[in-house]
Structure formats: C-alpha cells, structure tokens
Design a protein around this motif. Structure first.
Motif, PDB file in Angstrom:
ATOM      1  N   LEU A  65       0.900  -1.387  -0.217  1.00  0.00           N
ATOM      2  CA  LEU A  65      -0.132  -0.086  -0.483  1.00  0.00           C
ATOM      3  C   LEU A  65       0.493   1.198  -0.133  1.00  0.00           C
ATOM      4  O   LEU A  65       0.487   2.870  -0.932  1.00  0.00           O
ATOM      5  CB  LEU A  65      -0.458   0.131   1.061  1.00  0.00           C
ATOM      6  N   ILE A  66       1.602   1.273   0.718  1.00  0.00           N
ATOM      7  CA  ILE A  66       2.621   2.217   1.038  1.00  0.00           C
ATOM      8  C   ILE A  66       3.550   2.865  -1.062  1.00  0.00           C
ATOM      9  O   ILE A  66       3.151   3.480  -1.206  1.00  0.00           O
ATOM     10  CB  ILE A  66       4.289   2.142   1.820  1.00  0.00           C
ATOM     11  N   GLU A  67       3.819   1.534  -1.180  1.00  0.00           N
ATOM     12  CA  GLU A  67       4.486   1.895  -2.718  1.00  0.00           C
ATOM     13  C   GLU A  67       3.364   2.261  -3.561  1.00  0.00           C
ATOM     14  O   GLU A  67       3.662   2.951  -4.712  1.00  0.00           O
ATOM     15  CB  GLU A  67       4.494   0.310  -3.277  1.00  0.00           C
ATOM     16  N   VAL A  68       2.538   1.684  -3.907  1.00  0.00           N
ATOM     17  CA  VAL A  68       1.245   2.205  -4.097  1.00  0.00           C
ATOM     18  C   VAL A  68       0.698   3.992  -3.952  1.00  0.00           C
ATOM     19  O   VAL A  68       0.373   4.522  -5.383  1.00  0.00           O
ATOM     20  CB  VAL A  68      -0.311   1.728  -3.734  1.00  0.00           C
ATOM     21  N   ALA A  69       0.472   4.279  -2.953  1.00  0.00           N
ATOM     22  CA  ALA A  69       0.657   5.589  -2.891  1.00  0.00           C
ATOM     23  C   ALA A  69       2.013   6.286  -3.037  1.00  0.00           C
ATOM     24  O   ALA A  69       1.522   7.679  -3.974  1.00  0.00           O
ATOM     25  CB  ALA A  69       1.210   6.318  -0.738  1.00  0.00           C
ATOM     26  N   ARG A  70       3.066   5.688  -2.945  1.00  0.00           N
ATOM     27  CA  ARG A  70       3.923   6.506  -3.923  1.00  0.00           C
ATOM     28  C   ARG A  70       4.270   6.958  -5.423  1.00  0.00           C
ATOM     29  O   ARG A  70       4.068   7.584  -6.062  1.00  0.00           O
ATOM     30  CB  ARG A  70       6.122   5.850  -3.320  1.00  0.00           C
ATOM     31  N   LYS A  71       3.455   5.480  -5.882  1.00  0.00           N
ATOM     32  CA  LYS A  71       3.771   5.379  -7.328  1.00  0.00           C
ATOM     33  C   LYS A  71       2.389   6.369  -8.248  1.00  0.00           C
ATOM     34  O   LYS A  71       2.773   6.882  -8.707  1.00  0.00           O
ATOM     35  CB  LYS A  71       3.168   3.912  -7.978  1.00  0.00           C
ATOM     36  N   PHE A  72       1.308   6.424  -7.310  1.00  0.00           N
ATOM     37  CA  PHE A  72       0.472   7.836  -7.645  1.00  0.00           C
ATOM     38  C   PHE A  72       0.755   8.866  -6.707  1.00  0.00           C
ATOM     39  O   PHE A  72      -0.130   9.470  -6.822  1.00  0.00           O
ATOM     40  CB  PHE A  72      -0.986   6.962  -6.902  1.00  0.00           C
ATOM     41  N   GLN A  73       1.717   9.212  -6.173  1.00  0.00           N
ATOM     42  CA  GLN A  73       1.993  10.892  -5.679  1.00  0.00           C
ATOM     43  C   GLN A  73       0.667  10.739  -4.896  1.00  0.00           C
ATOM     44  O   GLN A  73       0.455  12.256  -4.880  1.00  0.00           O
ATOM     45  CB  GLN A  73       2.468  11.460  -7.202  1.00  0.00           C
ATOM     46  N   LEU A  74       0.336   9.806  -3.961  1.00  0.00           N
ATOM     47  CA  LEU A  74      -0.225  10.381  -2.672  1.00  0.00           C
ATOM     48  C   LEU A  74       0.025  11.476  -1.814  1.00  0.00           C
ATOM     49  O   LEU A  74       1.358  11.392  -1.196  1.00  0.00           O
ATOM     50  CB  LEU A  74      -1.327  10.008  -2.425  1.00  0.00           C
ATOM     51  N   ASP A  75      -1.019  11.860  -0.951  1.00  0.00           N
ATOM     52  CA  ASP A  75      -0.640  13.237  -0.409  1.00  0.00           C
ATOM     53  C   ASP A  75      -0.009  12.389   0.897  1.00  0.00           C
ATOM     54  O   ASP A  75      -0.092  11.155   1.491  1.00  0.00           O
ATOM     55  CB  ASP A  75      -1.750  14.016   0.948  1.00  0.00           C
ATOM     56  N   ASP A  76       1.240  12.799   1.429  1.00  0.00           N
ATOM     57  CA  ASP A  76       1.499  12.665   3.045  1.00  0.00           C
ATOM     58  C   ASP A  76       0.475  11.850   4.130  1.00  0.00           C
ATOM     59  O   ASP A  76       0.491  11.247   4.389  1.00  0.00           O
ATOM     60  CB  ASP A  76       2.450  13.356   3.956  1.00  0.00           C
ATOM     61  N   ASN A  77      -0.039  12.186   3.857  1.00  0.00           N
ATOM     62  CA  ASN A  77      -2.124  12.185   5.436  1.00  0.00           C
ATOM     63  C   ASN A  77      -2.417  10.735   4.800  1.00  0.00           C
ATOM     64  O   ASN A  77      -3.421  10.884   5.630  1.00  0.00           O
ATOM     65  CB  ASN A  77      -2.506  13.393   5.146  1.00  0.00           C
ATOM     66  N   THR A  78      -1.273  10.604   4.326  1.00  0.00           N
ATOM     67  CA  THR A  78      -2.872   9.269   2.928  1.00  0.00           C
ATOM     68  C   THR A  78      -2.507   7.575   4.307  1.00  0.00           C
ATOM     69  O   THR A  78      -1.859   7.838   4.660  1.00  0.00           O
ATOM     70  CB  THR A  78      -2.005   9.041   1.689  1.00  0.00           C
ATOM     71  N   VAL A  79      -4.008   7.600   4.239  1.00  0.00           N
ATOM     72  CA  VAL A  79      -4.069   6.334   5.320  1.00  0.00           C
ATOM     73  C   VAL A  79      -4.115   5.260   4.945  1.00  0.00           C
ATOM     74  O   VAL A  79      -4.346   4.681   3.835  1.00  0.00           O
ATOM     75  CB  VAL A  79      -4.991   6.948   6.437  1.00  0.00           C
ATOM     76  N   TYR A  80      -3.175   4.063   5.295  1.00  0.00           N
ATOM     77  CA  TYR A  80      -2.779   2.569   4.630  1.00  0.00           C
ATOM     78  C   TYR A  80      -3.252   1.584   5.821  1.00  0.00           C
ATOM     79  O   TYR A  80      -3.535   1.631   7.285  1.00  0.00           O
ATOM     80  CB  TYR A  80      -1.043   2.369   5.230  1.00  0.00           C
ATOM     81  N   LYS A  81      -4.834   0.952   5.898  1.00  0.00           N
ATOM     82  CA  LYS A  81      -5.285   0.087   6.345  1.00  0.00           C
ATOM     83  C   LYS A  81      -4.911  -1.569   5.897  1.00  0.00           C
ATOM     84  O   LYS A  81      -5.494  -1.885   4.604  1.00  0.00           O
ATOM     85  CB  LYS A  81      -5.615   0.235   6.478  1.00  0.00           C
TER      86      LYS A  81
END
Length: 289
Positions: A65-81
């Motif tokens: 999920l962290i890799e996905v957030a980096r790939k899509f350049q999501l904000d730092d406040n993105t929550v992973y669960k």
C-alpha cells in the motif's frame, strides 16, 4: 480549527483495475477537502495463504500500500490499513467506523456487454454500505458537475430527490432528470410527469441548475436509452438508488446491475441505509427549512 477532512475510501486488491478508483479519488480529494484511505483486506480462507503466517501477509500488504501511494504520488496524510476477513464485510466495517464519505471501487469482473454480472465484493458493498459507493469505469474530467438522475415508476423516489439535492448543493452541480416511457401509454407518462414536477419544483426553490428529458421508446431496454442519453449530454456521473424504498430485502435489481456494469461514467449508488442517515441533512438544506 481546521475543517474536518472528507474521507475517501479506496479498497485496493492489487489487481488490474484498482488504479481507476484511486486516480478518481486523487482528483476528487482537493474538490471535497478529501483524505484518501487505502484499504487492503486479506481473506485468509484463500487456499494459497494457508501455509503463510498472517503477520507476514499483513506486513507485505501494508508495504505494498505504501508503494501504491508513492506510485500515485498521494499526499503524506494518506492512511493505510490492512484488515483480515471477508472483503465486503471489512470494507463496510471500516467505512462505518471511520465515517467515510465515499467508497470508490472498480469491478474486476465486468462481464460481457448486456450481461447482468457484477463481482460479489462490489455487489455486497453496494448493498450493505451506509455510504455512497462510486463505481469507476473511467476517470471523467469533471466530478459531480453534470449528474444524470434517472426516474422510474418502480418505487417512490423521495429519497433520491433528497440525495440529488444534497449532491447538487454540496458541489454546485447541474442535475439532469431523465425518464423513459414506452409506446403511447398516457397513464405512465402522467405518473412520470407528476414526479418530474415534484423534482423540478424543489430544484427551482433551491436554485439548482437542471434539465428534464422524457425519452419515448417503442422497444429496447430503459437502461440503454438512459446510458445513451448520458453520453449525449456529456454527464460525468449517474446517481441511482439500489433498493425498493419500502422493501426489507437487500438486493440489486436488473436495472441497477445494467447501469453499474455498462455505464461508461462513474455511477453513484445509494441504498436505504445511507439515504435514511443522510435524509435529515438534505432536508435541512432545503429552502424554507
């Protein structure tokens, strides 16, 4: 004190299509002051997971999920669960516990054109969730600006009326009422007109930009005419109710299946659970309330 952020929940299965829902959520987030939550559900009943420790599976999924957030350049406040259990149950549970505003999903089992078939996870989330579920097939240029509102005679449309007003007022949207009348049946047309009059009266009172269209067909299916009309007037989404308002059974009818399965634009599905919860907020925003 800063305004509370709107939570957009995107279930991620690491398959081929989830990126559509995530791209849509990323573009919607700044419009609604949104915070994206990425959720992956491990169903440990899957046979290929039997010999792997749950802790390792959870850690691996979290890192993905962290890799996905980096790939899509999501904000730092993105929550992973990462949760364990039946996929649809955990998606609904997380959405309720975290007061999610919208659940954004794709259907990885789209089926053939004309086939009434939706994936079980998507179908069950639509039926059970107390939040609007947005099914994304393509990412539109605009979000909630030109919404199609189909009317039918199968049940009372009071809840859809309040819901469409709520969306329009929140997003300054244009609402396009459409209904289908077959042949020269005057009784059905008069009933449609009665509902249209109710909608347009409240739309006018609340200064909501809107259009009205009655499609007259001799044959074919209503959903096809509605989808063709959505393309003709360049809508960016369709809002539909999924349950009989007075019914107690949870189901997705053929019309809803077809619209969700074949719509080229995102479909916002609402059920009684969300409608009853949100109805008071919608009513409070009406002129004179």
């Amino acid at each position: 004190m800063p305004n509370k952020r709107t939570i957009l929940l995107v279930p991620v299965d690491f398959g081929d299509q989830y990126h559509l829902a995530l791209t849509y959520a990323k573009q919607l987030a700044p419009i609604v002051n949104g915070e994206i939550h990425l959720l992956h559900v491990l169903d440990l009943r899957d046979w290929w997971l039997e010999d792997i420790k749950p802790e390792k599976l959870t850690n691996d999924a979290f890192n993905k999920l962290i890799e996905v957030a980096r790939k899509f350049q999501l904000d730092d406040n993105t929550v992973y669960k990462v949760m364990q259990g039946k996929r649809h149950e955990k998606i609904v549970e997380y959405a309720e516990e975290n007061q999610v505003r919208y659940i954004l999903m794709v259907d990885n089992i789209p089926g053939n054109p004309g086939e009434i078939r939706l994936g079980s996870t998507l179908s069950n989330v639509i039926i059970m969730a107390k939040q609007p579920v947005i099914t994304v097939k393509t990412v539109t240029e605009t979000k909630f600006k030109n919404i199609l509102v189909p009317l039918d005679l199968a049940n009372d449309c009071r809840l859809k009326l309040f819901n469409s007003i709520s969306l329009a007022l929140q997003h300054n949207a244009k609402l396009n009422i459409v209904s289908v009348v077959f042949g020269d049946i005057e009784k059905e047309e008069s009933r449609v007109q009665e509902k249209i009059d109710k909608y347009t009266r409240l739309y006018r009172e609340n200064h909501i930009d809107h259009t009205v269209k009655i499609l007259r067909k001799d044959e074919d299916f209503a959903y096809r005419a509605i989808l063709d009309y959505s393309t003709e007037i360049n809508c960016d989404s369709i809002i539909i109710m999924t349950h009989r308002e007075s019914g107690i059974d949870n189901y997705l009818g053929a019309f809803a299946h077809h619209i969700i399965n074949e719509s080229p634009i995102p479909v916002i599905t609402l059920n009684n659970a969300w409608s009853n919860k949100d109805k008071r907020r919608s009513e409070a925003r009406l002129v004179g309330k």
